[in-house]
Enzyme design. Sequence first.
Site, PDB file in Angstrom:
ATOM      1  N   ASP A   1      -5.149  19.817 -13.987  1.00 26.09           N
ATOM      2  CA  ASP A   1      -5.482  18.479 -14.485  1.00 26.09           C
ATOM      3  C   ASP A   1      -4.944  18.406 -15.922  1.00 26.09           C
ATOM      4  OD1 ASP A   1      -6.763  16.310 -15.771  1.00 26.09           O
ATOM      5  OD2 ASP A   1      -8.509  16.431 -14.459  1.00 26.09           O
TER       6      ASP A   1
ATOM      7  N   LYS B   1      -6.623   7.431 -19.325  1.00 22.82           N
ATOM      8  CA  LYS B   1      -6.849   8.009 -20.652  1.00 22.82           C
ATOM      9  C   LYS B   1      -5.604   7.835 -21.530  1.00 22.82           C
ATOM     10  CE  LYS B   1     -10.633   8.993 -18.529  1.00 22.82           C
ATOM     11  NZ  LYS B   1     -10.985  10.274 -17.956  1.00 22.82           N
TER      12      LYS B   1
ATOM     13  N   TYR C   1     -14.049  18.230 -15.964  1.00 26.48           N
ATOM     14  CA  TYR C   1     -14.545  16.854 -16.004  1.00 26.48           C
ATOM     15  C   TYR C   1     -15.710  16.725 -15.008  1.00 26.48           C
ATOM     16  CZ  TYR C   1     -14.597  11.832 -15.272  1.00 26.48           C
ATOM     17  OH  TYR C   1     -14.996  10.533 -15.161  1.00 26.48           O
TER      18      TYR C   1
ATOM     19  N   ARG D   1       0.847  -1.205   0.000  1.00 30.21           N
ATOM     20  CA  ARG D   1       0.000   0.000   0.000  1.00 30.21           C
ATOM     21  C   ARG D   1       0.875   1.244   0.000  1.00 30.21           C
ATOM     22  NH1 ARG D   1      -1.758   1.470   4.749  1.00 30.21           N
ATOM     23  NH2 ARG D   1      -2.661  -0.534   5.316  1.00 30.21           N
TER      24      ARG D   1
HETATM   25  C1  PLP Z   1     -11.445  10.727 -16.723  1.00 29.97           C
HETATM   26  C2  PLP Z   1     -11.000  12.003 -16.142  1.00 29.97           C
HETATM   27  C3  PLP Z   1     -10.816  12.148 -14.767  1.00 29.97           C
HETATM   28  C4  PLP Z   1     -11.121  11.034 -13.797  1.00 29.97           C
HETATM   29  O1  PLP Z   1     -10.265   9.950 -13.972  1.00 29.97           O
HETATM   30  P1  PLP Z   1     -10.673   8.398 -13.725  1.00 29.97           P
HETATM   31  O2  PLP Z   1      -9.437   7.679 -14.065  1.00 29.97           O
HETATM   32  O3  PLP Z   1     -11.829   8.107 -14.614  1.00 29.97           O
HETATM   33  O4  PLP Z   1     -11.055   8.297 -12.287  1.00 29.97           O
HETATM   34  C5  PLP Z   1     -10.343  13.353 -14.296  1.00 29.97           C
HETATM   35  N1  PLP Z   1     -10.074  14.384 -15.136  1.00 29.97           N
HETATM   36  C6  PLP Z   1     -10.250  14.277 -16.468  1.00 29.97           C
HETATM   37  C7  PLP Z   1      -9.925  15.426 -17.339  1.00 29.97           C
HETATM   38  C8  PLP Z   1     -10.713  13.086 -17.010  1.00 29.97           C
HETATM   39  O5  PLP Z   1     -10.900  12.999 -18.330  1.00 29.97           O
END
Ligand code: PLP
Length: 381
Positions: A174, A199, A102, A50
């Site tokens: 982000d 992604k 998001y 962890r």
């Molecule tokens: C998908 C996404 C998230 C969240 O990520 P997960 O891996 O689905 O939890 C956060 N920010 C953006 C811009 C995203 O496209």
Amino acid sequence: MDYKIETQCIHGKEGKIKAHSMGAISMPIYQTATFAHLGIGNSTGYDYSRESNPTREELENIVTSLEGGVDTVACSSGMAAMMICLELFSPGDHILCSDDLYGGSVRAFQTTGTRRGLTFSYVDSSHWEWVEREITKKTKALYIETPSNPTMKITDLSKMRELADRYGLFLIVDNTFLTPYFQNPFAFGADLVIHSGTKFLGGHNDTLAGFLCTSREDLVPKIRYLYKTVGSCLSPFDSFLLLRGIKTLPLRMEKQQENALVIAKWLQNQEKVRQVYYIGLPEHPGHDINLKQSRGFGSMISFSTNTEATARRALEGIKLISYGESLGGVESLMTYPLLQTHGDVPKDTREKLGITETFLRLSVGIENVEDLILDLEKALS
Ligand SMILES: *Cc1c(COP(=O)(O)O)cnc(C)c1O
């Protein structure tokens, strides 16, 4: 000397990967929950997975070097990384966000974040003056997506840093959409960078992952402490899949961007398409600012159609492209933000942003672009 980015994606910053045991070329999966101690007070450096695990650590080091930060924690999803980030704040703190985030981030802020006593407000951060007007005595951080999701607005990161310095704020970015291959928010003064590794970094629509990276040495112990306490760490196997994905990040990003530019231009000439949002188009309002702070445009396109019926027909008519949530993978995906990613965003906010019944988002993959266009052509007809 540090290696160039394509090399770093495979070998790390200084080629440390060569040190794998038995000469293994790819990082072995250390599928173990715990580690034996050599003696009292004598650990191998790993105690319990962890907290840390060799496979995950190699991934974290690569992401740190790609972003140009000082440390990264690899989490079980992008949302898990964001929840750790929120734990850095205290009740009463205010976080000022881009208004086009998001949808899952907005949901997390409005539920868990608000219950923890934090407050959030949203502003079109592509106008830095508007951001400044919303800063209050309680504001502790700016939370930015550039390009934003899904309307692809560009925020000037240097301006955000100026504001952050003037008012003593954290700058959180982000960076999911452009990835460190195209954009390094730390180079513009960000304190924290968040990724959904699900992604582009993973890149194959097969694994959930998230990263919280920092450029601030003073935040490292706090984040590491939260990380081992909260327990939302990435598994050894998923860490391996992310390492594997990142090896081809540069190739995928280039190909996806090339396809996206062709498709964006094609969409502009379609009778049933009203507006195309792609930052690679010179007429995009954020095109120039994006070029100042990044090396590319990525492969996310949004567009609106003439009627709701066209949008719905397109979603149901695509055959090669899948109608599904998510983005960034080798497979092209089309999303209906109204019902999917942004379903939990309040209606008036959504409408103000233009996320209506006719609004679609397309994540362009690495298929042959002519095949993709043929699929879109049939679906839009
Ligand atoms: C998908 C996404 C998230 C969240 O990520 P997960 O891996 O689905 O939890 C956060 N920010 C953006 C811009 C995203 O496209």
